[in-house]
Design an enzyme around this catalytic site. Structure first.
Site, PDB file in Angstrom:
ATOM      1  N   LEU A  51      -0.787   3.900   3.070  1.00  0.00           N
ATOM      2  CA  LEU A  51      -0.732   2.533   2.561  1.00  0.00           C
ATOM      3  C   LEU A  51       0.635   1.910   2.762  1.00  0.00           C
ATOM      4  CD1 LEU A  51      -2.605   3.214  -0.798  1.00  0.00           C
ATOM      5  CD2 LEU A  51      -3.545   1.982   1.180  1.00  0.00           C
ATOM      6  N   ASN A 123       5.413   2.257  -3.835  1.00  0.00           N
ATOM      7  CA  ASN A 123       4.197   2.843  -3.289  1.00  0.00           C
ATOM      8  C   ASN A 123       4.187   4.372  -3.338  1.00  0.00           C
ATOM      9  OD1 ASN A 123       1.793   3.050  -1.322  1.00  0.00           O
ATOM     10  ND2 ASN A 123       3.445   4.031  -0.165  1.00  0.00           N
ATOM     11  N   SER A 175      -0.772   1.397  -8.202  1.00  0.00           N
ATOM     12  CA  SER A 175      -1.355   2.218  -9.253  1.00  0.00           C
ATOM     13  C   SER A 175      -2.657   2.827  -8.752  1.00  0.00           C
ATOM     14  CB  SER A 175      -1.569   1.374 -10.518  1.00  0.00           C
ATOM     15  OG  SER A 175      -2.033   2.160 -11.588  1.00  0.00           O
ATOM     16  N   TYR A 199      -2.319  13.123 -12.845  1.00  0.00           N
ATOM     17  CA  TYR A 199      -2.353  11.924 -12.012  1.00  0.00           C
ATOM     18  C   TYR A 199      -2.836  10.703 -12.784  1.00  0.00           C
ATOM     19  CZ  TYR A 199      -3.452   8.705  -8.225  1.00  0.00           C
ATOM     20  OH  TYR A 199      -3.507   7.600  -7.416  1.00  0.00           O
ATOM     21  N   LYS A 203      -0.645   7.234 -13.897  1.00  0.00           N
ATOM     22  CA  LYS A 203      -0.938   5.869 -13.477  1.00  0.00           C
ATOM     23  C   LYS A 203      -1.177   4.959 -14.677  1.00  0.00           C
ATOM     24  CE  LYS A 203      -0.513   6.414  -9.046  1.00  0.00           C
ATOM     25  NZ  LYS A 203       0.606   5.781  -8.324  1.00  0.00           N
ATOM     26  N   VAL A 230     -13.056  -1.265  -7.343  1.00  0.00           N
ATOM     27  CA  VAL A 230     -13.533  -0.619  -8.554  1.00  0.00           C
ATOM     28  C   VAL A 230     -15.014  -0.861  -8.767  1.00  0.00           C
ATOM     29  CG1 VAL A 230     -13.322  -0.565 -11.074  1.00  0.00           C
ATOM     30  CG2 VAL A 230     -11.267  -0.676  -9.643  1.00  0.00           C
TER      31      VAL A 230
END
Length: 280
Positions: A51, A123, A175, A199, A203, A230
């Site tokens: 990303l 990031n 996130s 993890y 976040k 989502v």
């Protein structure tokens, strides 16, 4: 002006100098009237792949100066060379977000090239080892938090002076839908069945930290993205998930690029995916 956002109207709202938006041939929102001396600059942590690299490529196409943060110098230079070959203006910045000294050195290097930073994209992240809650130790949690939580704090704190020197500073935190209580408690969402502590909790912590930054520093736009969809239970294919995601890395960077390019009237303290707002 970006439309469709809930704007900050709280007690810290202020009047800022608006930028006139236009659209590039690729459809991205850009600002008119930018001279070479006002060339937009962005620092991207974890920019050597996935990303981060794709966001660098896309913003480089807009003529931005890219400060490409990479923990591994060899991979960082290879990524920077590739972007430069494509016409981007890139400065490779050795940057380990878990190291105070590395972050300090990164600030020094960026200052050699500019007296301000328009955009910071936090990031860099790690998934951890997906240790089940019953087996998770404090050390396991700490190792993930050092990158995913303390890392963005280290970098943001160190670069605040350069961000404050910009006319329209923006910070984008990458996130995850796994940081949303609404998503994790939805039995239809795959992440609800991913039983781990490090993890997802990291976040969730990053989400709260970002909102608190946004409230306390209204002169800087602080926003959050998840690189997925989502509502459709989709996520971007990256090294972190062994490229099992259903979205391309370009699709995954859509919300990153969108929030990086907001103008002075843009939102702060929001959490979005590529389709729109994400529930907390």
């Amino acid at each position: 002006m970006v439309t469709g956002w809930l704007m900050d109207t709280g007690p810290h709202a202020r009047v800022v100098r608006p930028l006139t938006p236009c659209h590039s041939p690729s459809g991205h929102l850009v600002s008119e009237g930018m001279t070479n001396s006002e060339q937009t600059s962005v620092l991207i942590t974890g920019g050597n792949k996935g990303l981060g690299f794709e966001a660098a490529r896309r913003l480089g196409e807009q003529g931005w100066t890219i400060f490409l943060g990479s923990r591994d110098e060899g991979r960082g230079r290879a990524a920077a060379d590739k972007l430069t070959a494509g016409g981007a203006n890139v400065v490779m910045v050795p940057l380990d977000v878990t190291s105070d000294q590395s972050v300090t050195d990164a600030v020094r290097l960026v200052r050699e090239h500019t007296d301000r930073l328009d955009v910071l994209i936090n990031n860099a992240g790690t998934p951890g080892r997906a240790v089940p809650p019953a087996e998770a130790t404090a050390d396991e949690i700490h190792s993930v938090y050092d990158t995913n939580v303390y890392g963005p704090i280290r970098v943001t704190h160190a670069f605040l002076p350069l961000l404050r020197a910009a006319d329209n500073p923006r910070v984008v935190m990458v996130s995850s839908a796994g940081g949303s209580f609404a998503v994790v408690t939805d039995p239809e969402q795959p992440v609800s069945k991913m039983h781990e502590l490090a993890y997802t909790s990291s976040k969730a912590a990053l989400n709260m930290i970002t909102v608190r930054y946004a409230q306390a520093l209204p002169e800087i736009k602080f926003n959050l993205v998840t690189p997925g969809e989502v509502a459709n239970h989709k996520f971007a294919a990256t090294d972190m998930n062994h490229h099992t995601g259903q979205l391309t890395v370009t699709e995954g960077t859509d919300p990153i690029v969108k929030l990086a390019m907001i103008d002075a009237d843009g939102p702060t303290g929001i959490f979005i995916d590529r389709l729109g707002p994400v529930a907390w």
